[in-house]
Design a protein around this motif. Structure first.
Motif, short mmCIF file in Angstrom:
data_model
loop_
_atom_site.label_atom_id
_atom_site.label_comp_id
_atom_site.label_asym_id
_atom_site.label_seq_id
_atom_site.Cartn_x
_atom_site.Cartn_y
_atom_site.Cartn_z
N GLY A 55 0.80 -1.22 0.00
CA GLY A 55 0.00 0.00 0.00
C GLY A 55 0.83 1.26 0.00
N ILE A 56 2.14 1.13 0.13
CA ILE A 56 3.05 2.28 0.11
C ILE A 56 3.97 2.19 -1.10
CG2 ILE A 56 4.88 3.53 1.33
CD1 ILE A 56 3.68 2.54 3.95
N ALA A 57 4.80 1.14 -1.13
CA ALA A 57 5.79 1.01 -2.20
C ALA A 57 5.17 0.62 -3.53
CB ALA A 57 6.86 0.00 -1.80
N ASP A 58 3.92 0.14 -3.54
CA ASP A 58 3.28 -0.26 -4.78
C ASP A 58 2.46 0.87 -5.42
OD1 ASP A 58 1.43 -0.28 -2.75
OD2 ASP A 58 0.86 -2.37 -2.96
N TRP A 59 2.53 2.07 -4.86
CA TRP A 59 1.80 3.22 -5.43
C TRP A 59 2.28 3.53 -6.85
CZ3 TRP A 59 3.68 7.98 -7.13
CH2 TRP A 59 2.74 9.01 -7.29
N ARG A 60 1.35 3.99 -7.66
CA ARG A 60 1.69 4.39 -9.04
C ARG A 60 1.17 5.80 -9.31
NH1 ARG A 60 3.73 0.41 -12.06
NH2 ARG A 60 3.64 -1.69 -11.15
N PRO A 61 1.96 6.61 -10.02
CA PRO A 61 1.57 8.00 -10.29
C PRO A 61 0.57 8.09 -11.43
CG PRO A 61 3.65 7.54 -11.34
CD PRO A 61 3.28 6.28 -10.57
N PRO A 62 -0.01 9.27 -11.64
CA PRO A 62 -0.83 9.48 -12.83
C PRO A 62 -0.02 9.20 -14.08
CG PRO A 62 -1.04 11.32 -11.30
CD PRO A 62 0.09 10.48 -10.79
N THR A 63 -0.66 8.63 -15.10
CA THR A 63 0.06 8.29 -16.32
C THR A 63 0.30 9.53 -17.16
OG1 THR A 63 -1.95 7.88 -17.59
CG2 THR A 63 -1.04 6.03 -16.31
N ALA A 64 1.28 9.43 -18.04
CA ALA A 64 1.62 10.56 -18.92
C ALA A 64 0.44 10.96 -19.78
CB ALA A 64 2.83 10.20 -19.78
N ALA A 65 -0.38 9.98 -20.19
CA ALA A 65 -1.53 10.29 -21.06
C ALA A 65 -2.55 11.16 -20.35
CB ALA A 65 -2.20 9.00 -21.51
N GLU A 66 -2.52 11.18 -19.00
CA GLU A 66 -3.48 11.95 -18.24
C GLU A 66 -2.95 13.33 -17.89
OE1 GLU A 66 -3.84 9.36 -14.95
OE2 GLU A 66 -5.58 8.30 -15.77
N ARG A 67 -1.79 13.67 -18.39
CA ARG A 67 -1.13 14.91 -17.96
C ARG A 67 -0.94 15.87 -19.14
NH1 ARG A 67 3.55 13.52 -17.55
NH2 ARG A 67 4.37 15.38 -16.58
N PRO A 68 -1.97 16.56 -19.58
CA PRO A 68 -1.80 17.52 -20.67
C PRO A 68 -0.94 18.69 -20.25
CG PRO A 68 -3.94 17.78 -19.65
CD PRO A 68 -3.34 16.56 -19.03
N ARG A 69 -0.27 19.24 -21.21
CA ARG A 69 0.59 20.40 -20.94
C ARG A 69 -0.27 21.63 -20.72
NH1 ARG A 69 5.93 19.87 -22.36
NH2 ARG A 69 6.10 22.10 -22.75
N VAL A 70 0.30 22.61 -19.96
CA VAL A 70 -0.39 23.89 -19.79
C VAL A 70 -0.43 24.61 -21.14
CG1 VAL A 70 -0.24 26.13 -18.68
CG2 VAL A 70 0.33 24.08 -17.39
N SER A 71 -1.57 25.17 -21.47
CA SER A 71 -1.70 25.87 -22.75
C SER A 71 -1.97 27.34 -22.52
CB SER A 71 -2.83 25.24 -23.57
OG SER A 71 -4.04 25.31 -22.86
#
Length: 395
Positions: free
Chosen positions: A379-395
Motif C-alpha cells: 500500500g506504500i511502495a506499490d503506489w503508481r503516479p498518474p500516467t503521462a496520457a493523463e497529464r496535458p501540458r499547460v496551454s
C-alpha cells in the motif's frame, strides 16, 4: 499576472521535483532557497519503488535505478547479530517492481538540478507568503528583492515551514517524537556484510551500501528533546552501539566526529485540514512531516510533487486543481504518518519483556518466508503516479 508562473519556496527534494515536473509542463518556474548554496547534508536517502515510479514521470527514474547498490540479502537483526527477519533485493523486486535504491542526497539534488534550466534556482533569498491569492487574483511572495506575483506557489520549505504557518496559523504544527537520529557516510569496511536494520532496546541501527562504495549508516535512540553528547556525537554512538554486531564497530571506527549528523525527530501527528489555500499548496515535510521509521519522508515529497503538477496541468482553476491535489494526497500521507509513528513505538520499545516479545514474534513470523519486512510496505511502495496520457501540458 503571468498565468504560467510558479514559485517554489524551498529547494529540497520535494521542491526541486515539483519544479522539474512543472517546468516540463510549460510553467515558468522560480525556486527560492534561503540557504546560500545547495549543499545537501552528508547523508543518504532511500528511494522506494513508489518514488522511483514518480521520478519516471519526469524522466529520471532509470537514472536513479542505475544507482542501486543493494543486490543481495538483507533484513532485520538483533544487536548480537541474530537475524530476526530476512529479505532480499529479488524479493523486493518481485513484490513492488524494484528494490530500494540508496543514494547520497547530493546525487539526487544534482540529478534534479540537471533537469532544470540555468537560473531557475535562486539561493540566498528568504521568502515569505504575502497573499495566498484566489481564482481572481495572484498569490504574492515577498523576498528581499521585492514581491513576486504567481499563478501558483508551492510551500516546500520543510518541517518548520513559514508558508504552512501563514496558511494555517492555528494548526499546532510539528511535535517532538521522543527520539533523536544520527547519520554518517563512511568508506566500506574490509569485511563484507548484508544490508540490515538492527533493533535493540530503545535503539536502532541501519547499515546500507551506496553505489560509489561508501556506506550510509543511521541510528535512532530515545532521548530528551534538544539533548547532545557531552563530548561529541561519535563518542555518543560508541557508547550506545559500540558493542553491536559487525559492521557497526568498523563503521564507527571509520567515522569522522565532524561528519556525524544528529537531529531530533519531529513529526505532525495532527493532519492539516488541507494541503492548500488559494493559489498555494504545501508538499513534503511542510505538509505532512513523518517519522523516518518507514523511510518515506522524501519518497512522499516526490509523490506530492508529481501529483501536484498533474492536477495543475489538468485544471486551469487553481481552486479546483489544488482541491484535487489535497483530495489525492491528504488521506494517503495521513495514513503513512500514523503508520510511521506506530512503527516508531514498536522499534523503540525499551522494557526487556516487551523487546523479547517483539523480537520473538518477528522471528516466528519470518519463518513463513522472506516477505515480513516487505509486507509492511504494502500500500506504500506499490503506489503508481498518474500516467503521462493523463497529464496535458499547460496551454
Amino acid at each position: 499576472m503571468d498565468h504560467h508562473r510558479a514559485v517554489v519556496v524551498g529547494a529540497g527534494i520535494g521542491g526541486l521535483t515539483a519544479a522539474v515536473a512543472l517546468h516540463q509542463q510549460g510553467w515558468d518556474v522560480t525556486v527560492l532557497e534561503r540557504a546560500a548554496a545547495l549543499t545537501p547534508v552528508g547523508a543518504g536517502i532511500g528511494l522506494a519503488p513508489n518514488s522511483q515510479r514518480a521520478l519516471d514521470v519526469i524522466g529520471l527514474g532509470d537514472r536513479v535505478r542505475e544507482l542501486a547498490a543493494w543486490q543481495g540479502d538483507g533484513g532485520m537483526r538483533a544487536p548480537d547479530g541474530r537475524w530476526l527477519a530476512r529479505t532480499s533485493a529479488k524479493a523486493a523486486t518481485a513484490r513492488f517492481g524494484g528494490p530500494l535504491v540508496l543514494l547520497h542526497r547530493a546525487t539526487l539534488v544534482d540529478l534534479l538540478i540537471s533537469a532544470l534550466p540555468a537560473g531557475v534556482v535562486r539561493t540566498g533569498l528568504t521568502a515569505s507568503l504575502a497573499d495566498p491569492g484566489d481564482d481572481r487574483r495572484p498569490a504574492v511572495v515577498a523576498t528581499p528583492d521585492g514581491e513576486i506575483e504567481a499563478a501558483l506557489v508551492l510551500g516546500a520549505d520543510g518541517i518548520h515551514s513559514t508558508v504552512r504557518r501563514a496558511l494555517f496559523p492555528h494548526h499546532p504544527g510539528p511535535r517532538y517524537s521522543g527520539f533523536t537520529t544520527w547519520r554518517v557516510v563512511v568508506p566500506a569496511p574490509d569485511r563484507p556484510f548484508a544490508a540490515h536494520e538492527t533493533w535493540g532496546a530503545g535503539r536502532l541501527w541501519g547499515t546500507q551500501p551506496l553505489k560509489d562504495g561508501r556506506i550510509y549508516a543511521y541510528a535512532m535512540a530515545a532521548a530528551p528533546a534538544g539533548a547532545h553528547a557531552p563530548d561529541d556525537e561519535k563518542a555518543e554512538l560508541l557508547r550506545l552501539f559500540g558493542d553491536w554486531h559487525h559492521p557497526v564497530p568498523d563503521i564507527l571506527a571509520a567515522a569522522d566526529p565532524a561528519g556525524v549528523l544528529r537531529h531530533d525527530v519531529h513529526h505532525m501527528p495532527e493532519p492539516l485540514p488541507a494541503f492548500h489555500r488559494g493559489r498555494v499548496a504545501l508538499l513534503g515535510d511542510a505538509a505532512h512531516a513523518m517519522q523516518p521509521t518507514l523511510g518515506q519522508g522524501g519518497n512522499q515529497a516526490i509523490e506530492d510533487a508529481v501529483v501536484l503538477a498533474h492536477h495543475a496541468g489538468r485544471e486551469p482553476l487553481p481552486s479546483r486543481a489544488l482541491a484535487a491535489y489535497t483530495a489525492d494526497r491528504l488521506p494517503r500521507t495521513t495514513a503513512i504518518v500514523r503508520k510511521a509513528a506506530r512503527v516508531g513505538r514498536l522499534t523503540l520499545l525499551s522494557a526487556r519483556p516487551a523487546v523479547a516479545l517483539r523480537d520473538g514474534l518477528i522471528a516466528a513470523v519470518s519463518r513463513f518466508g522472506p516477505g515480513l519486512v516487505l509486507r509492511g510496505f504494502d500500500g506504500i511502495a506499490d503506489w503508481r503516479p498518474p500516467t503521462a496520457a493523463e497529464r496535458p501540458r499547460v496551454s
